[in-house]
Design an enzyme around this catalytic site. Structure first.
Site, PDB file in Angstrom:
ATOM      1  N   HIS A 110      25.395   1.676   3.974  1.00  0.00           N
ATOM      2  CA  HIS A 110      24.951   2.044   2.636  1.00  0.00           C
ATOM      3  C   HIS A 110      25.291   0.957   1.618  1.00  0.00           C
ATOM      4  O   HIS A 110      24.548   0.737   0.663  1.00  0.00           O
ATOM      5  CB  HIS A 110      25.574   3.377   2.234  1.00  0.00           C
ATOM      6  CG  HIS A 110      24.932   4.550   2.907  1.00  0.00           C
ATOM      7  ND1 HIS A 110      25.528   5.774   3.020  1.00  0.00           N
ATOM      8  CD2 HIS A 110      23.718   4.668   3.511  1.00  0.00           C
ATOM      9  CE1 HIS A 110      24.721   6.601   3.656  1.00  0.00           C
ATOM     10  NE2 HIS A 110      23.628   5.951   3.961  1.00  0.00           N
ATOM     11  N   GLU A 158      -6.985   3.453   7.836  1.00  0.00           N
ATOM     12  CA  GLU A 158      -5.687   3.494   8.516  1.00  0.00           C
ATOM     13  C   GLU A 158      -5.814   3.668  10.021  1.00  0.00           C
ATOM     14  O   GLU A 158      -4.830   3.511  10.741  1.00  0.00           O
ATOM     15  CB  GLU A 158      -4.852   4.657   7.976  1.00  0.00           C
ATOM     16  CG  GLU A 158      -4.533   4.569   6.503  1.00  0.00           C
ATOM     17  CD  GLU A 158      -3.821   5.812   6.017  1.00  0.00           C
ATOM     18  OE1 GLU A 158      -2.575   5.780   5.946  1.00  0.00           O
ATOM     19  OE2 GLU A 158      -4.496   6.805   5.706  1.00  0.00           O
ATOM     20  N   ASP A 183      -0.026   2.070   9.011  1.00  0.00           N
ATOM     21  CA  ASP A 183      -0.557   2.971  10.032  1.00  0.00           C
ATOM     22  C   ASP A 183      -1.612   2.288  10.888  1.00  0.00           C
ATOM     23  O   ASP A 183      -1.698   2.534  12.093  1.00  0.00           O
ATOM     24  CB  ASP A 183      -1.140   4.224   9.380  1.00  0.00           C
ATOM     25  CG  ASP A 183      -0.100   5.324   9.211  1.00  0.00           C
ATOM     26  OD1 ASP A 183       0.748   5.459  10.105  1.00  0.00           O
ATOM     27  OD2 ASP A 183      -0.128   6.027   8.189  1.00  0.00           O
ATOM     28  N   CYS A 236      -3.167  -1.883   0.566  1.00  0.00           N
ATOM     29  CA  CYS A 236      -2.003  -1.280  -0.085  1.00  0.00           C
ATOM     30  C   CYS A 236      -0.826  -1.142   0.865  1.00  0.00           C
ATOM     31  O   CYS A 236       0.224  -0.647   0.472  1.00  0.00           O
ATOM     32  CB  CYS A 236      -2.357   0.088  -0.673  1.00  0.00           C
ATOM     33  SG  CYS A 236      -2.953   1.276   0.540  1.00  0.00           S
TER      34      CYS A 236
END
Length: 845
Positions: A460, A697, A721, A768
């Site tokens: 983290h 996609e 995708d 995108c």
């Protein structure tokens, strides 16, 4: 009154009687929990609607389960989303197993507080074993007083009745599942499992490798050492055990949307001699956050406690610890920044750990044995850290650092010592291992860089360092802690080096490089609001991918030409009910208002597959990414899509709103949505229509790009995708993720095919997906025919600057060459060569 066949269910509140379908929550309204009725209460006491036995009172006291003498089992639930109040404003007046009379008070609650802080006061009254009983209204809908007949409950003759003496807590369900979370059941997935389990009354446990842990305990779940693809058993005990089991199986088998594949080895074991070159003053580590820095070394030590002699008063120390934990919970809650997703997720996990019964029980047990609050808390945390570190799982070992962060935060509160160290500005801070709260404090102090002897690149702290742009190395080894402080060093996090003996020339080089990078960003930022036009006059729109108004404001500051993708999922996730139409409109309009005069492309909800909604239970699927997701979900649940389309049609000005449809695989899906938009607009008296585009996609969409372009106003390629579907590799698979590269020649051919087909129909094509944000791919995408790139907001100036150095004819020649190569690696090498030969040095990232 009741007998074995029939019982009268009396009103537990005074108020308005509603049909269950009118409850403002799809889980209750859709009958997922069972059949029943609801009341909008006017009084602040829940009464027993019949004589019977209390099965259990919810931990948060917002609900009671009762079993009537005829065997019917009921959930009496006060309000909607009241579990989120964590018991505040509720008082339980009965206990588990207690016998109650009809009309006896069960719960008392603060009516005003619950009304203000919950979604609704409407209270569902649910028959949980409805397969054995029939319900008949005893009165029409409308007002009712406490004790008046509400329902007639009658046993179904052919069903076997439950014995009044049976113990409903013995009702159980169990199932096996493989854990799909990347890296296994570490902190965030464990917190998700805990959150899921807390929605149900049943007690739930996970069983693995001969051990078990309650779902109440995040640290207990992590302590099982469950890795990705390990098979675990889920056991649920309680009246709603079946539905709880299904929810937990789904939570374990479905990675969170924001999970990223973990590296095979995320924590570096002790550094060998080949990593330490003290003669030349070089320590090598793992890059957690790239960058260059130089400055004086500063050591940040952890808190150490003096010996505890014991003999403390337990009641007093319990109170001290309780108050300290409450203060830290409040501090952590204020750290939750929902505009910065990674930071928010980290501290939400910390909040769950602060409520962990395993830690709290251990601490309070130590207090009962005479230890101080500080020593008891420290001992409990360090014991759990040791469990995680000895599991042999690098990712879980890293997560022990989150526990150490909580140890430190609570100790600072208990000891009254603020972590207010005088760190020199620009210093290179060294430590054995820092915590997330340390990192945020150091960022505020303006440190130059961070080096840790331990830790890992997926911790983290590493995530936060990258998000804050602070150079950071981890796993430098124990030799780091022996280095003399207050001397100037050079941190080259780009190449994993801490240089302990830099000469004046090297320090000057570091400063020169930092200055050059800063000036380059400044130049790019100064020209960010200018159009991105190639050397031969072709305009390329550089838009931004956003998920909130804050993202859109950042995009506007960075010169984005619009929003190329607004992910609407942010409105639907991390909540127990769907957003209303007005909530959606407000969120969408705020993004449009943040980008004045610029187009905003809004993608309809894209869930399913690896993105699940707790209030929208979907059937379990063997391969979710090939199942009910994207526009297919809109077809299966048209009311969700209709609500979203209505909200989008109310945006003003509608001309700046463009709607984008995800996961389109055939023309009929597009035509159906366009027809639905026309119908909804006509119903609302709206004559204007927004532009409608489709995501490319899946390979079928690329192959049908020409036909889709006949009915769509634009096409937008989702390379993330499209890569996994074309290459048949799950992009969330830890072993394959590195090979799912959108610069694969096969992907480039599909992009070229899409652009050519769209151009024939006079439509433009954008990208995108993540590939648009990769500066190495910019020239290739332009050469393939892409005319809009939607990137992360901070990268807008850099991508624009590179476009201005390009010539479309050179880009087209590059693209033709790339499509004839045989691997993504070859493509990337060719793109690097192109950048070196064609771009000016200041235009190369």
């Amino acid at each position: 009154m009741h007998n074995n066949k029939q019982m009268t269910f009396s009103a537990p509140f005074s108020g308005a009687v509603l049909e269950l379908s009118h409850v403002p929550d799809p889980v209750f309204a859709g009958g997922t929990m069972g059949v029943g009725i609801a009341i909008d209460p006017l009084d602040a006491v829940l009464h027993a609607p019949f004589a019977g036995v209390v099965i259990n009172v919810a931990r948060t006291r917002h609900a009671v389960n009762l079993r009537a003498d005829n065997g019917s089992e009921w959930l009496l639930h006060v309000g909607i989303d009241t579990v989120g109040l964590n018991g505040e404003g509720f008082e339980a007046l009965v206990k588990d197993g207690e016998r109650v009379k009809e009309g006896q008070p069960l719960l008392r609650f603060d009516l005003d507080k619950v009304a203000r802080e919950s979604r609704s006061l409407v209270s569902p009254l649910i028959l949980l074993n409805g397969d054995r009983y029939s319900l008949t209204p005893a009165r029409p809908a409308g007002p009712v007083n406490v004790g008046e007949p509400l329902l007639i409950v009658e046993g179904v003759a052919h069903e076997t009745q439950i014995s009044p003496n049976s113990d409903i807590r013995a009702k159980h369900a169990r199932g096996m599942i493989r854990v799909a979370h990347n890296g296994g059941l570490h902190a965030r997935p464990a917190a998700l499992v805990r959150q899921t389990a807390r929605q149900f009354a049943s007690h739930a446990e996970l069983h693995f490798a001969g051990a078990s842990a309650s779902t109440d305990s995040v640290t207990g779940l992590m302590g099982l050492g469950i890795a990705e693809q390990d098979e675990v058993e889920v056991v649920c005990l309680g009246h709603d055990s079946e539905v709880a089991l299904q929810a937990l199986l789904k939570a374990l088998s479905t990675p969170s949307p924001d999970e990223k594949p973990q590296a095979p080895v995320s924590r570096i074991t002790p550094v060998g001699n080949d990593e330490v070159d003290l003669e030349n003053g070089i320590l090598r580590g793992v890059t957690a956050s790239p960058g260059l820095a130089s400055g004086p070394l500063f050591r940040l030590d952890t808190i150490e406690l003096e010996e505890d002699r014991g003999g403390h008063r337990p009641e007093e120390q319990r109170q001290i610890l309780s108050e300290g934990l409450a203060q830290v919970r409040a501090d952590v809650s204020t750290s939750l920044d929902h505009q910065h997703h990674e930071q928010s997720a980290i501290f939400a996990t910390h909040l769950a750990m602060l409520e962990d019964p395993a830690l709290l029980d251990a601490a309070y047990d130590a207090i009962d044995q005479g230890q101080s609050a500080a020593h008891a808390w420290s001992q409990a945390v360090l014991a759990q850290c040791a469990v995680l570190e000895n599991l042999g799982n690098p990712l879980l070992a890293e997560r022990a650092n989150d526990l150490r962060d909580l140890r430190q935060r609570v100790l600072l509160t208990l000891l009254g010592d603020a972590r207010d160290v005088a760190v020199p500005s620009g210093a290179i801070v060294i430590a054995r291992e820092l915590t997330p709260s340390d990192l945020l404090m150091l960022v505020q102090r303006g440190v130059g860089g961070i080096c840790m002897a331990e830790g890992g690149a997926t911790s983290h702290v590493a995530i936060l360092a990258r998000s804050k742009g602070v150079p950071c190395l981890v796993a430098l080894g124990s030799a780091l802690l022996d280095v003399a402080i207050d001397k100037d060093v050079a941190l080259d996090a780009d190449n994993g080096r801490l240089e302990l003996k830099p000469d004046a020339a090297r320090l000057q080089d570091i400063q020169t490089l930092r200055t050059q990078r800063f000036e380059q960003r400044q130049r790019q930022q100064q020209q960010a609001h200018l159009p991105a036009q190639t050397q031969d006059g072709v305009g390329i729109e550089v838009a931004a991918n956003v998920a909130s108004r804050a993202d859109a404001e950042n995009a506007q500051l960075n010169g984005a030409d619009g929003v190329g993708l607004l992910r609407t999922e942010f409105l639907f996730v991390d909540r127990s009910t769907a957003p209303t139409e007005d909530e959606q409109l407000s969120a969408y309009q705020s993004v449009l208002d943040a980008m004045p005069e610029k187009p905003v492309i809004i993608r309809t909800i894209d869930v399913g597959g690896d993105k699940q909604l707790e209030y929208l239970p979907l059937p379990a699927e063997a391969n979710p990414v090939l199942g009910l997701r994207g526009i297919r979900l809109g077809q299966a649940r048209p009311e969700l899509l209709d609500q979203q389309l209505r909200a989008l049609l109310r945006i003003k000005p509608l001309a700046r709103c463009r709607i984008l449809l995800p996961m389109i695989s055939e023309v009929g899906e597009l035509r159906a949505v366009r027809a639905r938009i026309d119908a909804l607009a006509s119903e609302a008296g709206i004559s204007e229509r927004p532009e409608l585009g489709v995501m490319i996609e899946v390979p079928s969409a690329a192959l049908l790009a020409g036909q889709l372009a006949e009915h769509a106003d634009f096409l937008s390629i989702g390379t993330n995708d499209l890569s996994q579907y074309t290459l048949a590799m799950d992009r969330d698979h830890a072993g394959l993720a590195a090979r799912v590269d959108a610069l694969h020649p096969a992907l480039l051919r599909l992009i070229a095919m899409t652009c050519a087909a769209a151009q024939d129909k006079g439509r433009w094509v954008g990208v995108c997906g993540a590939l648009a944000s990769d500066p190495l791919a910019t020239a290739a995408l332009i050469g393939l025919g892409v005319r809009e790139l939607s990137v992360s907001p901070p990268q807008v100036p850099e991508i624009k600057a590179q476009i201005r150095e390009l010539d479309v004819r050179q880009c087209e020649a590059l693209a033709q060459h790339l499509m004839n190569l045989t691997s993504a690696e070859d493509v990337r090498d060719a793109c690097r060569t192109f950048q070196t030969q064609v771009l000016k040095p200041q235009a190369i990232a």
